[in-house]
Structure formats: C-alpha cells, structure tokens
Enzyme design. Structure first.
Site, PDB file in Angstrom:
ATOM      1  N   ASP A 124     -10.552   0.338   7.849  1.00 33.83           N
ATOM      2  CA  ASP A 124      -9.162  -0.146   7.785  1.00 33.83           C
ATOM      3  C   ASP A 124      -8.110   0.554   7.880  1.00 33.83           C
ATOM      4  O   ASP A 124      -8.145   1.408   6.934  1.00 33.83           O
ATOM      5  CB  ASP A 124      -9.208  -1.519   7.258  1.00 33.83           C
ATOM      6  CG  ASP A 124      -9.393  -1.200   5.492  1.00 33.83           C
ATOM      7  OD1 ASP A 124     -10.060  -0.231   5.322  1.00 33.83           O
ATOM      8  OD2 ASP A 124      -9.038  -2.272   4.741  1.00 33.83           O
ATOM      9  N   GLY A 160     -11.262 -12.341 -13.552  1.00 35.09           N
ATOM     10  CA  GLY A 160     -10.078 -11.504 -13.388  1.00 35.09           C
ATOM     11  C   GLY A 160      -9.893 -11.097 -14.665  1.00 35.09           C
ATOM     12  O   GLY A 160     -10.287 -11.190 -15.878  1.00 35.09           O
ATOM     13  N   HIS A 161      -8.879 -10.253 -14.697  1.00 36.44           N
ATOM     14  CA  HIS A 161      -8.141  -9.300 -15.899  1.00 36.44           C
ATOM     15  C   HIS A 161      -6.568  -9.345 -15.721  1.00 36.44           C
ATOM     16  O   HIS A 161      -6.206  -9.045 -14.626  1.00 36.44           O
ATOM     17  CB  HIS A 161      -8.816  -8.130 -16.055  1.00 36.44           C
ATOM     18  CG  HIS A 161      -8.585  -7.469 -17.108  1.00 36.44           C
ATOM     19  ND1 HIS A 161      -8.716  -7.989 -18.582  1.00 36.44           N
ATOM     20  CD2 HIS A 161      -7.610  -6.321 -17.611  1.00 36.44           C
ATOM     21  CE1 HIS A 161      -8.406  -7.062 -19.513  1.00 36.44           C
ATOM     22  NE2 HIS A 161      -7.531  -6.064 -18.978  1.00 36.44           N
ATOM     23  N   ASP A 199     -11.684  -4.373   3.016  1.00 36.89           N
ATOM     24  CA  ASP A 199     -12.499  -3.038   2.804  1.00 36.89           C
ATOM     25  C   ASP A 199     -14.080  -3.513   3.094  1.00 36.89           C
ATOM     26  O   ASP A 199     -14.857  -2.842   3.680  1.00 36.89           O
ATOM     27  CB  ASP A 199     -12.548  -2.445   1.295  1.00 36.89           C
ATOM     28  CG  ASP A 199     -11.155  -1.782   1.313  1.00 36.89           C
ATOM     29  OD1 ASP A 199     -10.770  -1.350   2.296  1.00 36.89           O
ATOM     30  OD2 ASP A 199     -10.735  -1.825   0.095  1.00 36.89           O
ATOM     31  N   LYS A 253       0.742   3.226  -3.143  1.00 39.21           N
ATOM     32  CA  LYS A 253      -0.636   4.121  -3.631  1.00 39.21           C
ATOM     33  C   LYS A 253      -0.118   5.660  -4.056  1.00 39.21           C
ATOM     34  O   LYS A 253       0.990   6.026  -3.655  1.00 39.21           O
ATOM     35  CB  LYS A 253      -1.299   4.275  -2.527  1.00 39.21           C
ATOM     36  CG  LYS A 253      -2.246   3.314  -2.076  1.00 39.21           C
ATOM     37  CD  LYS A 253      -3.420   3.706  -0.901  1.00 39.21           C
ATOM     38  CE  LYS A 253      -4.325   2.281  -0.826  1.00 39.21           C
ATOM     39  NZ  LYS A 253      -5.459   2.830   0.018  1.00 39.21           N
ATOM     40  N   ASP A 256     -14.542   6.729   1.659  1.00 35.41           N
ATOM     41  CA  ASP A 256     -15.022   5.536   2.544  1.00 35.41           C
ATOM     42  C   ASP A 256     -14.283   4.229   1.958  1.00 35.41           C
ATOM     43  O   ASP A 256     -13.346   4.459   0.618  1.00 35.41           O
ATOM     44  CB  ASP A 256     -16.363   5.312   2.568  1.00 35.41           C
ATOM     45  CG  ASP A 256     -16.761   5.320   4.040  1.00 35.41           C
ATOM     46  OD1 ASP A 256     -16.324   4.238   4.566  1.00 35.41           O
ATOM     47  OD2 ASP A 256     -17.496   6.042   4.492  1.00 35.41           O
ATOM     48  N   CYS A 260       0.842  -1.241  -0.013  1.00 39.85           N
ATOM     49  CA  CYS A 260       0.161  -0.046   0.056  1.00 39.85           C
ATOM     50  C   CYS A 260       0.739   1.420  -0.154  1.00 39.85           C
ATOM     51  O   CYS A 260       0.341   2.421  -0.157  1.00 39.85           O
ATOM     52  CB  CYS A 260      -0.893   0.133   1.172  1.00 39.85           C
ATOM     53  SG  CYS A 260      -2.395  -1.073   0.948  1.00 39.85           S
TER      54      CYS A 260
END
EC number: 2.7.9.3
Length: 348
Positions: A226, A138-139, A90, A20, A49, A17
C-alpha cells in the site's frame, strides 16, 4: 474548545503519514540490530514489508501491524476514520483479513476538550465495524499533540502471503487510489483547499482497501503493497530492490488529484516528500517530459493510499475492470515490471 470549533490541522506540526520519521533516519536506526530468529516468523524486520507474519499452524498465520499519526484533516471524526483505514490497509496489502485492533492514542488533555478524543475514537470504531474488526483495547499517553491509530492483528494462510519482493518480469502494476494526499493535506492546513476537494480526498482516505484486496484475490497477483508515507516511488523502490528487477512507469497513466500539481508549483509540498526523494531518488530515472511538479507528486507521502498490485500481464485488464465494477473508479495500470535496468525505476 470543542470538536465543533477546533481545526485539528492547526494544532499539529506534521500531518498524517507525512509525519513519519525520514526513511534514511529510520534505516540508520534499524541497521545492524541483532534480531531474534524464529522459524515461524515468516515476514519480519529483515525486509521493509507492510506487516509482520507469524505462523501458528500449517494453515494459519497471524498478520500484525501498527500505524498512528497526527491529523491531516480538521474534523475529528473523519480523522479517526482515516487513521483506522490507514492502519487496516497493511493487513489487506499482505493478502490478510484483519480481525482485532487496539487503539493507540496521544492526547493533549490540557489544551483540547475530551469531546475531540471521543469523536476521533468514534470515527475509528465505525471504520473498524465496517471492516468487521473487533476493538479489544488500547493505550493512551498525554502528549503536546493529538495522534491516533491502531495496532491490528489479522489472519492469513501461510502459503498465500503477499509481500513486496516477488515482482515478476512482465507484471503490470495497478494503482487503486489517486496520489497527492500529502500535498492536499498541506493545502488544507494552509486553508487553501475548497470544501469539494476536501470532501473528495476525505472520501478516498476513509475508503478501506478491503474491496481491492478481495478482488485481487481472484487473480494471479505476485506482489502488493500500500502506498503511504514513503510515497509512490519510495514504496515502489522497496519492491524493485527486494525483487531484483526494474520497473517502467507511465506518468500520464498515474491517477492523481490535479489540484495537487497546482499546489506543488506553489511549493506547497510536505517535508516528507523531500525526505523520500533524498532516500530513494537514486533508484529513479525521469524522462525529460516528466515535469518537476509531477516528480514531486510521485514522492509525496500518502495517507491511507491505495494498493499497488503486481499482476500477471494477461490478467491486468480484467483486474482493472473488476476493481472498477466494485466502485474503485480510478484503478489503472501505471507501469510494468522489466528485466533491465536492474533495480531502477524509469518514469516516462
């Protein structure tokens, strides 16, 4: 090159993360967008959110989220597990139950053996299986760096949605996982983290927030989020601003990896921590006793972090005890919601 020899953290620039987009840049990109209006969209982009919520009927709504990132650990299977647990989190933070997921994959097919991708997907699939989630597709795209995550859909009752914006004066704030994964991941990449610490951090990052979500459902919880890429203080600032209140945090009560503080002293801090501080630092007042390294820890971008739960004060001790009884041993009250100073986080 095979999955038994490769060190994934050496193949990427960012990690977890911490990779990001800086929150300030994201805010500028989204500011002023002409968003479609739909009365059934109960939670959307207008608030920062954890997931979107769309009402299907009076007693059913869909909870939707997506999360993916480059590896923060060297083992492909563990990376897949962490990425899946992080994406599922999430849904749990909103009070929902995840049901289906789709893989999101970027893979450097010209420089990495396909067995690595197989191990990553197996790790994610096993974590989905543990969560009772069905993989429906998926992709993939070819990229210069490996990235993996999930798009997740869950269910929730429209009247039982937990958001970030309902903090109540007097609420106690409970954190369910230790802070410091961004700093520790940086140490792993630098080859400084020992096997014991690495295994402990991986164990926490692969742990689903499902049990914490199930337990908090039996208590008077007013808000939840979270803790991930924007760090403890970044996500808490979102709650404070959206709720129109203040928060007091007791630094000594915040669960964390002690080793992360040592590496923070060495300057082993991911760039995302500085981005978080630059964007949200204006909402935070630190007491003189709070060290520089602990301040850095509170802005450290977390990967698959714990839940931050706002619970009625008369139920806080019971909730912590119930969390510990399910194996969430580090669960702790870390602060309280106060009326003033408005939209400020005071760390003592």
């Amino acid at each position: 090159m095979t999955d038994t020899t490769i060190r994934l953290t050496q193949t990427v620039k960012g990690a977890g993360c911490a990779a990001k987009l800086a929150p300030g840049d994201l805010d500028r990109a989204l500011c002023g967008l002409d968003l479609p209006v739909d009365p059934n969209l109960l939670v959307g982009l207008e608030r920062a959110d954890d997931a979107g919520v769309y009402r299907i009927s009076d007693d059913l709504a869909l909870v939707q989220t997506i999360d993916f990132f480059p590896p923060m650990v060297d083992d492909p299977y563990s990376f897949g597990q962490i990425a899946a647990a992080n994406a599922l989190s999430d849904i749990y933070a909103m009070g929902g139950v995840p049901k289906t997921a789709m893989n999101v994959v970027a893979f450097p097919a010209k420089t990495m053996d396909i067995s690595v991708l197989r191990s990553v997907i197996e790790g994610g699939l096993d974590k989905m299986r543990e969560a009772g989630v069905v993989l429906v597709g998926g992709h993939t795209v070819e990229d210069s760096e490996l990235k993996y995550g999930l798009s997740v859909t869950g269910f929730i009752h429209p009247d039982r949605i937990l958001t970030k914006k309902n903090l109540q004066t007097g609420d106690c704030l409970i954190l369910t996982k230790p802070l410091g994964t961004g700093i520790v991941s940086t140490a792993i990449k630098a080859g400084l983290a020992g096997s014991d610490l690495t295994e402990r951090v991986i164990r926490n990052m692969t742990a689903l927030n499902r049990d914490a979500a199930l337990v908090m459902g039996d208590f008077t919880v007013h808000a939840c989020t979270d803790i991930t890429g924007f760090g403890f203080l970044g996500h808490l600032a979102e709650m404070v601003v959206d709720s129109g209140c203040g928060v007091r945090i007791i630094a000594a009560d915040v669960p964390h990896y002690p080793e992360a503080l040592e590496w923070a002293d060495m300057g082993l801090i991911p760039g995302g921590a500085y981005n978080n501080r630059d964007f949200r630092g204006m909402f935070v007042d630190f007491g003189a006793a709070v060290s520089r390294r602990f301040r850095d820890l509170l802005f450290d971008p977390q990967t698959s972090g714990g839940l931050l739960i706002a619970v009625a004060p008369n139920e806080a001790e019971q909730l912590v005890a119930a969390l510990k009884a399910t194996g969430i041993e580090c669960a702790a009250v870390v602060g309280e919601v106060v009326e003033e100073p408005l939209e400020r986080i005071v760390v003592e």
